[in-house]
Design a protein around this motif. Structure first.
Motif, short mmCIF file in Angstrom:
data_model
loop_
_atom_site.label_atom_id
_atom_site.label_comp_id
_atom_site.label_asym_id
_atom_site.label_seq_id
_atom_site.Cartn_x
_atom_site.Cartn_y
_atom_site.Cartn_z
N ALA A 196 -23.19 7.16 40.44
CA ALA A 196 -23.82 5.83 40.50
C ALA A 196 -24.31 5.38 39.13
CB ALA A 196 -24.99 5.85 41.49
N HIS A 197 -24.53 6.32 38.23
CA HIS A 197 -24.98 5.97 36.88
C HIS A 197 -23.76 5.65 36.02
CE1 HIS A 197 -26.78 6.69 32.83
NE2 HIS A 197 -27.83 6.14 33.42
N ARG A 198 -23.63 4.40 35.62
CA ARG A 198 -22.39 3.95 34.99
C ARG A 198 -22.06 4.68 33.68
NH1 ARG A 198 -19.66 -0.06 31.99
NH2 ARG A 198 -17.77 -0.68 33.10
N TYR A 258 -15.36 2.43 42.30
CA TYR A 258 -16.08 3.22 41.32
C TYR A 258 -15.12 3.95 40.40
CZ TYR A 258 -20.12 2.22 44.21
OH TYR A 258 -21.11 1.57 44.89
N SER A 313 -14.93 3.26 36.38
CA SER A 313 -15.12 4.37 35.45
C SER A 313 -14.03 4.39 34.38
CB SER A 313 -15.12 5.70 36.21
OG SER A 313 -16.15 5.74 37.15
N ARG A 357 -24.03 0.11 40.35
CA ARG A 357 -23.79 0.53 38.98
C ARG A 357 -24.29 -0.48 37.95
NH1 ARG A 357 -18.06 3.56 38.15
NH2 ARG A 357 -18.64 5.52 39.14
#
Length: 1161
Positions: free
Chosen positions: A342-344, A401, A405, A463
């Motif tokens: 979840a932490h970009r 996601y 990423s 994010r």
């Protein structure tokens, strides 16, 4: 030059550092003692010390004596010094401070540093200061020494390069023929090489003195920022002069420090290593280090500090780039899954690692050959590889996601929509394996996410903190991507819908670009709606039509006509089928039921996004539901969708009425339909089908919440006739449903539903959590009575893992609404559990039984939810004790007065809340308890009377000591904190206030005006901690106990005599000792540094790398500078201003005194 001149010039930063250093050098050449004295005072004052080293001290005192003298003159009241002060001026000062040292060495490198006076004096002073107990001295001198070392390393590198050049010139001259050889030049070169060697030996001695005297001790300092400085600089040395410093003797310090407790230090380790691994020429020297510390680096990708995790992943990417054989498959897999973080920043770093690992072997396209497109392009295999990875990761709902990423590093690949369409439409090439249905579905999901990412230009949910403003370049890229995807998909999508299995994701793509083939699209939507019954596909069609039916679009009329025609056909078909289906005297067959269900599903999907009020779907659906109740043989799915469709009818009707343009008859109709539908849902709660009951319950909770008193808030009083409050029977049925379908064992639920797989269990639990949350919202918004929450709260411990967060949040919200009623509900839940235990075990139960201990533990948990602020919960806690006491004495013992009441053991449970009572309230509660006690009860000492005895003791603990009020109690606790400036209390003080009870007249309960006055201690002595605030007086209206009644005799008792307060350690039995909260070093200036963080903290890594002894020299080695052939590699060093250790200390103090500050309010 005055003593403070140099410090002031550097602090202001207005003059060029070159000129400042040149002025000092001129002063040194004129009188080196005066210049050195200026430099010494510069370091002293940079530490924040107000003392000044005089000429007399400089000539006659040793460094240790000077440092001791400066320590005595240090101002202990302030914890700040220039390197830690906030503000742009002081941040710039640190940069100027480091620059001054660097420029000073650079300007003196040819003469002054070799005079055996200036450098010896400076190094000796900095070494002594770095060993000081004063944090400011230690921090400032360590930074100065490390920057001095870095500057000396640069000088040594220059010397090494000059020696190489000199040696090369000497060899070239000597190899000449004798006639052409210049002997004078040979002698000059030999003399020059000798001088350079002597200078290099001098530099080696200086660096050895700094390394052994400062670095070896300070890299494990108690202060994290000091440790970080050391690690940052050793990384610079190894990168700048790798021949001398890049070996295991120095790398071991970085490896050990990767286990540091502070994230700031671990971060410096990783950034230092990144500079080394970035240079492939250094890989050979890093092999042993990599083999020993690779596992630690891999584990740091899961570091609790996100910044550390990001840098660990980037370091592994560099390791992978240098050698793919180093990282095993397990190492890579531990990084792969972080693309779904979840932490970009973590996810982006993992995406870059994944891209380099999976696609590093891709073939480069020959520019001379024609560019291959579509399925034959080079990206085709890469896209399929991405699909395979996505499927193997088993996180099929998180394609967005994965795309986000990899967006920064693989945008060209992810934007190759032409290739993706070709992979879905074109036949596979000879020898190529075709995609399976599962792989095609995954490719479609990825393609949808890439379209959305390119069109919207913001990360997926979770994010990002919000939509950021795009730059001009990003806006242009966004426009170009939208244009290109429009050109591709306007032709490709109809083909995909015709030739491939319909997928709901296709329809979302239409939202992001201009449509040229509108008629083709509308025709495709109609055909798919008529052909498919899958809910996702139908909802996608509905949302697509909703996106196109925007009145601002020029295509609105065409789309609206097509939508109306489609819905006319569906509603007509539904009414016709329903009439036949409900015809009396005939048994409906499965085909008829399927036709009704499929049509109803299509209508329900469209009703979710479109207002279908003009088709009057309420009548037909209500008739269908009523028939289901009467006959009891209606298929499950038909009932579920009929309930959902009718729910949409009510909501759309409410939306129309809320606009204010409707007639009064519309509101009357809505009121009738809503109440009739709620009654219908209530009847379906008794259905034998679980899915139907769950649907009815969910819809009923939503409607009760929507049509509660909240509907008239915000100036919508006109909707007051629509307010609907559930009757007691409905509330009872809703609660019974929760108890029967939510609070059940997992095994019982699995046996009833036939779920054995783990995914099914999780889905079932998720469904039950939604049901519980729906009911808890009714409690929070006061739709149902709060006391019904007692049946929910009593399950808190038993179902803590499944629903603990929901129940705890419900308790918190109800307490915000009504503290007293919430407390009554909590005590009611405990009473219910107690009664259940009595009915099961009987009156003579064992108080050590698991059932009773479980109730007591639940009471303890409830007590913890009241927090530390006793003033805010004063009335609630009082009411809780009142109800508990009344319950305990409610039912007398059938055996007679000599035996304890039946519920007396409940007082043992109630005692868990005694600690939440204020001291002056404990005595009032004790008085109320004595109203229920007889004289004989007070004399009883048998085991059966122990609950009463223990409860009385809990009320008397501190209750009679009026000198210990709320303020004094907390102040006394805070006063136990040791302070260097605190003076011992000379004697005990007397209170100037007594305790007075005001007469309450004939009233049964005391109110705010008839308050029970309690003594307040005088403010405690001031502490040196900056966190503490002066205690305030309690507000007069807070100093009361408005719950308990007292007899006139009790109210007329005389004031208590003045008492002397106890010593400062009186409350030690209630609070941990002060050193418990201050076990870590604070931000004060004086610290014991005799035992810095060594084995137990910093060197904990030795247990994990025991084999490090093999192949590495653990002794502190002398710096031996080899003949270097490297070129200088400089990097700009970023200063650090963050001290997490001191911040953590402050946070601990703030937590410690949180209750104190709350009481002062």
């Amino acid at each position: 030059m005055e003593n403070i001149m140099l410090f002031e010039v550097v602090k202001l930063g207005k003059s060029a550092m070159q000129s400042v250093v040149d002025d000092w050098i001129e002063s040194y050449k004129h009188d080196r003692d005066i210049a050195l004295l200026d430099l010494i005072n510069f370091f002293i004052q940079c530490s924040g010390c107000k003392g000044v080293v005089s000429s007399e001290m400089f000539r006659h005192m040793q460094n240790s004596e000077i440092i001791r003298k400066m320590t005595e003159e240090f101002d202990e009241d302030s914890g700040d010094y220039p390197l830690t002060m906030a503000g742009p001026q002081w941040k710039k000062f640190k940069t100027s401070f480091c620059e001054f040292i660097t420029v000073l060495v650079r300007q003196c490198q040819y003469s002054i540093i070799y005079d055996e006076y200036m450098m010896d004096t400076v190094i000796s002073l900095l070494t002594g200061l770095s060993d000081s107990q004063v944090r400011a001295f230690r921090h400032t001198s360590t930074l100065a020494a490390m920057k001095l070392m870095t500057a000396l390393v640069n000088v040594a590198l220059n010397l090494s390069i000059n020696m190489d050049n000199t040696q090369r010139q000497y060899e070239a001259e000597r190899n000449k023929m004798i006639g052409k050889r210049a002997n004078d030049r040979l002698e000059l070169l030999l003399q020059k090489r000798k001088e350079l060697q002597e200078n290099q030996d001098e530099i080696e001695n200086m660096m050895n003195a700094i390394f052994k005297g400062v670095f070896v001790h300070r890299y494990r300092d108690a202060i994290a920022e000091i440790r970080a400085i050391c690690i940052e600089e050793i990384g610079v040395w190894m990168k700048m002069y790798s021949d001398a410093f890049l070996n295991d003797s120095y790398l071991k310090y970085v490896g050990w420090t990767m286990h540091d407790k502070q994230g700031e230090v671990r971060l410096k380790c990783l950034t230092a290593l990144q500079g080394l691994y970035y240079n492939r020429e250094l890989n050979a020297k890093l092999e042993l280090f990599t083999s020993r510390f690779k596992d630690r680096i891999v584990s740091m990708t899961l570091d609790k500090e996100y910044d550390v995790a990001v840098q660990a992943i980037k370091l592994l990417t560099l390791v992978l780039h240098s050698s793919e054989e180093v990282l095993t498959a397990e190492d890579c897999e531990s990084v792969y899954h972080l693309v779904y973080s979840a932490h970009r920043p973590v996810a982006v770093a993992a995406g870059e690692f994944l891209f380099k690992k999976l696609f590093s072997h891709r073939d480069m396209e020959d520019d001379s050959m024609p560019k291959r497109r579509g399925r034959q392009s080079l990206n085709a295999n890469l896209i399929k590889t991405t699909v395979f990875f996505f499927l193997e990761s088993e996180l099929h709902e998180h394609a967005a996601y994965l795309v986000d990423s990899m967006w920064d590093c693989a945008a060209d690949l992810l934007k190759d929509w032409e290739c993706m369409i070709s992979l879905l439409l074109d036949e596979p090439l000879p020898g190529e394996e075709a995609l399976t249905d599962r792989q095609e579905t995954a490719l479609i999901e990825i393609m949808l996410c890439t379209v959305r990412q390119a069109a919207e230009c913001h990360p997926p949910v979770g994010r990002g903190t919000g939509k950021r403003v795009l730059t001009a370049k990003e806006k242009k890229t966004q426009l170009d991507d939208r244009t290109r995807m429009t050109e591709l998909f306007v032709v490709g999508l109809p083909l995909l819908l015709d030739n491939r299995r319909c997928h709901a994701s296709f329809f979302y793509i239409y939202i992001y670009f201009i449509l040229f083939h509108l008629e083709s699209l509308l025709r495709q939507i109609k055909e798919i709606v008529e052909k498919h019954t899958d809910t996702d596909v139908l909802e996608a069609c509905s949302k697509t039509c909703h996106a196109l039916c925007n009145e601002e679009f020029t295509i609105f009329n065409r789309v609206d006509i097509a939508r109306s025609q489609l819905l006319d056909e569906l509603v007509d078909k539904f009414n016709r089928l329903l009439e036949d289906f409900l015809q009396e005297g005939e048994e409906p067959d499965e085909d008829d039921a399927y036709q009704v269900l499929s049509t109803l599903k299509r209508i329900t999907a469209f009703h979710n996004a479109h207002d279908l009020s003009k088709w009057d779907l309420f009548t037909s659906n209500y008739k269908l539901l009523n028939t289901g109740i009467e006959n009891g043989d209606m298929p499950e799915q038909i009932v579920i969708h009929a309930l959902q469709c009718t729910h949409y009818v009510i909501l759309w009707h409410l939306a129309k009425v809320s606009e204010g343009s409707s007639k009064k008859e519309d509101m009357v109709t809505l009121r009738k339909q809503m109440r009739a539908f709620c009654l219908m849902c209530q009847r379906y709660l008794a259905s034998v089908n679980t899915a139907v009951k769950e649907q009815a319950f969910t819809i009923l909770c939503d409607l009760l919440l929507i049509f509660s008193h909240q509907i008239i808030s915000g100036g919508r009083e006109v909707l007051e006739p629509l307010v609907y409050m559930p009757e007691a029977s409905l509330q009872s049925e809703l609660l019974s449903f929760i108890l029967d379908h939510v609070f059940i064992d997992q095994d019982e639920d699995n046996s009833s539903t036939g779920l054995d797989d783990e995914a099914g269990k999780i889905e079932a639990l998720h469904k039950r959590r939604n049901l519980l949350a729906a009911y808890c919202k009714l409690i929070i918004f006061n739709v149902v009575e709060m006391k019904t929450g007692a049946d929910i709260f009593k399950q808190y411990m038993r179902y803590y893992n499944d629903y603990g967060d929901i129940i705890k949040e419900t308790m918190s919200k109800t307490r915000q609404i009504d503290k007293i009623q919430c407390a009554k509900t909590l005590i009611l839940s405990l009473q219910q559990l107690f009664n259940e235990m009595l009915s099961e075990l009987g009156p003579g139960f064992d108080r050590s039984s698991s059932a009773f201990c479980g109730i007591k533990e639940l009471a303890r948990r409830f007590s913890l939810t009241f927090g530390l602020d006793q003033l805010k919960t004063r009335e609630a806690i009082a009411m809780l004790h009142k109800d508990g006491i009344e319950f305990a004495f409610k039912e007398p013992n059938p055996q007679g007065e000599g035996h304890p009441p039946v519920n007396l053991a409940f007082l043992d449970i109630l005692s868990e809340f005694s600690s939440k009572l204020m001291r002056q309230d404990k005595r009032t509660v004790h008085m109320y308890l004595e109203r229920f006690m007889t004289f004989q009860m007070a004399l009883q000492r048998e085991d059966c009377w122990l609950p009463l005895i223990s409860y009385r003791n809990s009320l008397q603990a501190g209750g009679d000591d009026d000198t210990m009020s709320v303020v004094s109690g907390i102040s006394s606790r805070g006063s136990t904190v040791r302070s260097k400036k605190a003076k011992p209390v000379a004697g005990k003080r007397k209170l100037s206030e007594g305790t007075t009870l005001h007469s309450g007249g004939s009233e049964v309960w005391l109110n705010r005006e008839q308050a029970l006055q309690t003594p307040v201690m005088m403010p405690s002595p001031h502490l040196t901690s900056t966190v503490m605030r002066e205690p305030k007086r309690l507000r007069p209206d807070d100093n009361y106990m408005g719950v308990y009644s007292m007899t006139p005799e009790q109210q007329q008792q005389p004031p208590l005599p003045q008492q002397q307060p106890s010593g400062l350690n009186t409350v030690s039995t209630f609070f941990p000792p002060s050193n418990y909260f201050f076990s870590r070093r604070g931000s004060g200036l004086m610290e014991d540094d005799e035992e810095p963080i060594v084995e137990d903290v910093m060197m904990s890594s030795e247990g994990r790398i025991e084999d490090l002894n093999e192949g590495m020299d653990f002794d502190t080695m002398d710096i031996d500078l080899p003949a270097s052939k490297n070129r200088r590699e400089r990097s700009e060093l970023k200063p650090d201003f963050f001290d997490p250790a001191s911040i953590m200390d402050e946070s601990v103090r703030t937590t410690h005194f949180l209750g104190y500050d709350a009481f002062q309010r």
